[in-house]
Write a protein that holds these residues in place. Structure first.
Motif, PDB file in Angstrom:
ATOM      1  N   UNK A  92     -19.170  45.912  11.357  1.00  0.00           N
ATOM      2  CA  UNK A  92     -20.591  45.695  11.588  1.00  0.00           C
ATOM      3  C   UNK A  92     -21.395  46.436  10.550  1.00  0.00           C
ATOM      4  N   UNK A  93     -22.695  46.500  10.781  1.00  0.00           N
ATOM      5  CA  UNK A  93     -23.577  47.132   9.809  1.00  0.00           C
ATOM      6  C   UNK A  93     -24.777  47.706  10.553  1.00  0.00           C
ATOM      7  N   UNK A  94     -25.181  48.918  10.173  1.00  0.00           N
ATOM      8  CA  UNK A  94     -26.335  49.534  10.801  1.00  0.00           C
ATOM      9  C   UNK A  94     -26.097  49.694  12.294  1.00  0.00           C
ATOM     10  N   UNK A  95     -27.089  49.307  13.094  1.00  0.00           N
ATOM     11  CA  UNK A  95     -26.994  49.448  14.548  1.00  0.00           C
ATOM     12  C   UNK A  95     -26.464  48.166  15.180  1.00  0.00           C
ATOM     13  N   UNK A  96     -25.559  47.491  14.467  1.00  0.00           N
ATOM     14  CA  UNK A  96     -24.895  46.277  14.953  1.00  0.00           C
ATOM     15  C   UNK A  96     -23.401  46.475  14.685  1.00  0.00           C
ATOM     16  N   UNK A  97     -22.760  47.279  15.554  1.00  0.00           N
ATOM     17  CA  UNK A  97     -21.352  47.625  15.342  1.00  0.00           C
ATOM     18  C   UNK A  97     -20.522  47.116  16.513  1.00  0.00           C
ATOM     19  N   UNK A  98     -19.216  46.950  16.240  1.00  0.00           N
ATOM     20  CA  UNK A  98     -18.309  46.437  17.268  1.00  0.00           C
ATOM     21  C   UNK A  98     -16.910  46.944  16.997  1.00  0.00           C
ATOM     22  N   UNK A  99     -16.080  46.893  18.054  1.00  0.00           N
ATOM     23  CA  UNK A  99     -14.646  47.125  17.891  1.00  0.00           C
ATOM     24  C   UNK A  99     -13.909  45.914  18.431  1.00  0.00           C
ATOM     25  N   UNK A 100     -12.869  45.501  17.730  1.00  0.00           N
ATOM     26  CA  UNK A 100     -12.050  44.378  18.188  1.00  0.00           C
ATOM     27  C   UNK A 100     -10.774  44.928  18.816  1.00  0.00           C
ATOM     28  N   UNK A 101     -10.500  44.461  20.042  1.00  0.00           N
ATOM     29  CA  UNK A 101      -9.417  45.021  20.861  1.00  0.00           C
ATOM     30  C   UNK A 101      -8.228  44.057  20.882  1.00  0.00           C
ATOM     31  N   UNK A 102      -7.037  44.594  20.563  1.00  0.00           N
ATOM     32  CA  UNK A 102      -5.822  43.770  20.500  1.00  0.00           C
ATOM     33  C   UNK A 102      -4.685  44.459  21.247  1.00  0.00           C
ATOM     34  N   UNK A 103      -3.608  43.721  21.439  1.00  0.00           N
ATOM     35  CA  UNK A 103      -2.361  44.313  21.923  1.00  0.00           C
ATOM     36  C   UNK A 103      -1.818  45.184  20.779  1.00  0.00           C
ATOM     37  N   UNK A 104      -1.560  46.490  21.034  1.00  0.00           N
ATOM     38  CA  UNK A 104      -1.180  47.394  19.941  1.00  0.00           C
ATOM     39  C   UNK A 104      -0.033  46.849  19.088  1.00  0.00           C
ATOM     40  N   UNK A 105      -0.196  47.023  17.794  1.00  0.00           N
ATOM     41  CA  UNK A 105       0.850  46.609  16.868  1.00  0.00           C
ATOM     42  C   UNK A 105       0.814  45.119  16.530  1.00  0.00           C
ATOM     43  N   UNK A 106      -0.132  44.367  17.106  1.00  0.00           N
ATOM     44  CA  UNK A 106      -0.252  42.922  16.838  1.00  0.00           C
ATOM     45  C   UNK A 106      -1.720  42.609  16.560  1.00  0.00           C
ATOM     46  N   UNK A 107      -1.993  41.335  16.266  1.00  0.00           N
ATOM     47  CA  UNK A 107      -3.391  40.886  16.198  1.00  0.00           C
ATOM     48  C   UNK A 107      -3.735  40.037  17.427  1.00  0.00           C
ATOM     49  N   UNK A 108      -2.865  40.087  18.445  1.00  0.00           N
ATOM     50  CA  UNK A 108      -3.103  39.303  19.657  1.00  0.00           C
ATOM     51  C   UNK A 108      -4.318  39.860  20.401  1.00  0.00           C
ATOM     52  N   UNK A 109      -5.349  39.041  20.603  1.00  0.00           N
ATOM     53  CA  UNK A 109      -6.553  39.534  21.294  1.00  0.00           C
ATOM     54  C   UNK A 109      -6.229  39.988  22.716  1.00  0.00           C
ATOM     55  N   UNK A 110      -6.903  41.048  23.162  1.00  0.00           N
ATOM     56  CA  UNK A 110      -6.702  41.527  24.534  1.00  0.00           C
ATOM     57  C   UNK A 110      -8.039  41.534  25.282  1.00  0.00           C
ATOM     58  N   UNK A 111      -8.468  40.349  25.756  1.00  0.00           N
ATOM     59  CA  UNK A 111      -9.757  40.286  26.462  1.00  0.00           C
ATOM     60  C   UNK A 111      -9.754  41.075  27.770  1.00  0.00           C
ATOM     61  N   UNK A 112      -8.586  41.207  28.427  1.00  0.00           N
ATOM     62  CA  UNK A 112      -8.536  41.950  29.694  1.00  0.00           C
ATOM     63  C   UNK A 112      -8.817  43.429  29.448  1.00  0.00           C
ATOM     64  N   UNK A 113      -8.210  44.002  28.412  1.00  0.00           N
ATOM     65  CA  UNK A 113      -8.481  45.414  28.091  1.00  0.00           C
ATOM     66  C   UNK A 113      -9.935  45.592  27.688  1.00  0.00           C
ATOM     67  N   UNK A 114     -10.463  44.621  26.968  1.00  0.00           N
ATOM     68  CA  UNK A 114     -11.856  44.688  26.530  1.00  0.00           C
ATOM     69  C   UNK A 114     -12.796  44.711  27.738  1.00  0.00           C
ATOM     70  N   UNK A 115     -12.529  43.824  28.699  1.00  0.00           N
ATOM     71  CA  UNK A 115     -13.355  43.766  29.908  1.00  0.00           C
ATOM     72  C   UNK A 115     -13.225  45.055  30.704  1.00  0.00           C
ATOM     73  N   UNK A 116     -12.006  45.615  30.750  1.00  0.00           N
ATOM     74  CA  UNK A 116     -11.787  46.842  31.526  1.00  0.00           C
ATOM     75  C   UNK A 116     -12.549  48.020  30.904  1.00  0.00           C
ATOM     76  N   UNK A 117     -12.527  48.123  29.585  1.00  0.00           N
ATOM     77  CA  UNK A 117     -13.251  49.219  28.917  1.00  0.00           C
ATOM     78  C   UNK A 117     -14.757  49.051  29.140  1.00  0.00           C
ATOM     79  N   UNK A 118     -15.231  47.814  29.031  1.00  0.00           N
ATOM     80  CA  UNK A 118     -16.649  47.557  29.235  1.00  0.00           C
ATOM     81  C   UNK A 118     -17.055  47.894  30.676  1.00  0.00           C
TER      82      UNK A 118
END
Ligand SMILES: *Cc1c(COP(=O)(O)O)cnc(C)c1O
Length: 423
Positions: free
Chosen positions: A352-378
């Motif tokens: 991101x840039x400035x006050x528009x930042x993000x983190x992308x959450x995956x299954x560790x060691x892969x690029x497989x998206x982890x929407x469940x972990x993302x929802x849990x952290x949120x």
């Protein structure tokens, strides 16, 4: 006063289910970097109403301007009996958007409406039908803008058929395209346009300089300039959708400025008016003025209260130098997010840039998206008093959009909650 729980019961009986909410708490008041619900619970605000309240909620100048305007007149319709504030907003947008050329603006109510009108203008000016958009793009929820938007659920599912002459090409997404450099990624997209659509059929190329709902995807350096250069050569109108990135959010007034890209047309909304509904298309005078008199407009577009708010919001951005504030927020937030990423292998990337930042959450060691972990952290953030949002084609991006007037203490407090939510 009714409690949030009582209001939620009423809401279920009265409000259509299709309209969702991130938290089940009902707002009593909001300002600076916090939101307080009717039960007195407080959240640090890392959402800003989806990048809208860049100047904060109930910013003093905005409140004063709205109050003064509402006492003078509330609506005449600019198409019936015009007024100064509409003209003044257009003058300021023409001056503040990228590009030293002569510009015109037209005002609307929502981002989707601005995007629809940018397409109308580009088609009218070029006499061509096609619109090119990108993977992961988000441009709104009306029929045309659903067609322009990439993601099916929840935006498009069972809402078709959609408008035609919309063509989608790959976005530069360094984490997920093997780190293609910007020029190579642009060449790939351009080849697809030329082979599958034909440059001479393309009215507009429409792109978010940093994608919003699609996952805060920041294209590789050189991607936007290469597309800009191609559009110029091909007679294609380059439209930057700065609806989420605009008005100081990324540390400049507009995200295109970071790479010196000058769009032919820019669509604006969200941060423009401190929370009042207003949107705009601003761009080259010869394109904007190509449309016949009466061809653009709408009953409420450029409502005088919204225009007064926009003038006050832009004044606040200048007065408080909110572009610099966004850069400061980005530096503080980026450091803390970097520390989280260094210890938590679920974080594939901080971007991101400035006050528009993000983190992308995956299954560790892969690029497989982890929407469940993302929802849990949120959810953990929400429970602990921090309002965060998720986004992304795969639902695995946590994004942070604090008001640019958030205090240092609120920002640090929010980041402490976020840090703890990662465990
Ligand atoms: C929010 C958004 C839109 C749509 O704006 P609305 O006001 O919700 O219609 C369009 N483009 C981008 C990039 C957005 O973030």
């Amino acid at each position: 006063m009714a409690t949030s729980e009582e209001l939620h019961k009423r809401r279920v009986e009265a409000v259509a289910r299709g309209v969702g909410s991130t938290i089940p708490a009902y707002v009593d008041r909001a300002g600076g970097g916090t939101i307080t619900d009717v039960d007195g619970r407080r959240w640090i605000d890392f959402a800003a109403g989806i990048a809208v309240t860049n100047v904060g909620n109930s910013a003093p100048r905005v409140v004063e301007a709205v109050r003064a305007q509402v006492e003078r007149f509330t609506h005449t319709c600019f198409m019936v009996a015009p007024y100064e504030s509409y003209v003044a907003v257009c003058e300021q947008l023409n001056a503040v958007t990228p590009g030293g050329f002569e510009k015109r603006s037209a005002l609307f109510n929502s981002g989707a409406e601005a995007v629809e009108n940018a397409v109308k203008i580009a088609r009218h000016a070029t006499g061509r039908p096609a619109v090119v958009v990108f993977d992961h793009a988000y441009h709104g929820r009306t029929n045309l803008t659903m067609a322009l938007t990439a993601k099916n659920m929840p935006y498009k599912h069972r809402f078709g058929p959609f408008a035609g002459e919309v063509y989608r090409v790959p976005m530069s997404y360094p984490l997920r395209d093997g780190g293609l450099d910007g020029a190579t990624a642009a060449a790939r997209s351009i080849e697809m346009i030329e082979k599958q659509v034909g440059a001479e059929n393309v009215a507009a190329l429409l792109i978010e300089p940093i994608q919003g709902e699609g996952g805060f995807v920041v294209p590789a350096p050189g991607f936007l300039p290469a597309l800009r250069e191609w559009a110029t050569a091909a007679g294609v109108v380059f439209v930057a959708d700065e609806i989420q990135t605009g008005f100081c959010r990324t540390g400049d007034w507009f995200a295109c400025a970071h790479e010196g890209v000058e769009p032919d047309l820019v669509t604006l909304a969200k941060g423009i008016a401190g929370g009042l509904p207003l949107a705009a298309v601003t761009g080259r005078a010869e394109l904007m003025d190509a449309v016949h008199v009466g061809g653009l407009g709408g009953t409420y577009g450029g409502n005088p209260i919204a225009c007064a708010a926009a003038l006050a919001a832009m004044e606040t951005m200048r007065e408080l130098d909110l572009a610099a504030a966004a850069r400061r927020i980005g530096a503080v937030m980026g450091e803390r997010l970097g520390a989280i990423a260094a210890r938590d292998r679920r974080v594939a990337e901080v971007r991101g840039r400035g006050a528009m930042l993000a983190v992308e959450i995956v299954v560790p060691g892969t690029l497989t998206p982890d929407p469940a972990a993302t929802a849990a952290i949120s959810a953990a953030c929400h429970a602990a008093g921090l309002l965060t949002l998720t986004c992304g084609t795969y639902g695995n991006v946590l994004r942070f959009l604090p008001p640019l007037v958030i205090s240092d203490d609120e920002l640090a407090g929010g980041l402490d909650i976020l840090d703890a939510a990662f465990g």
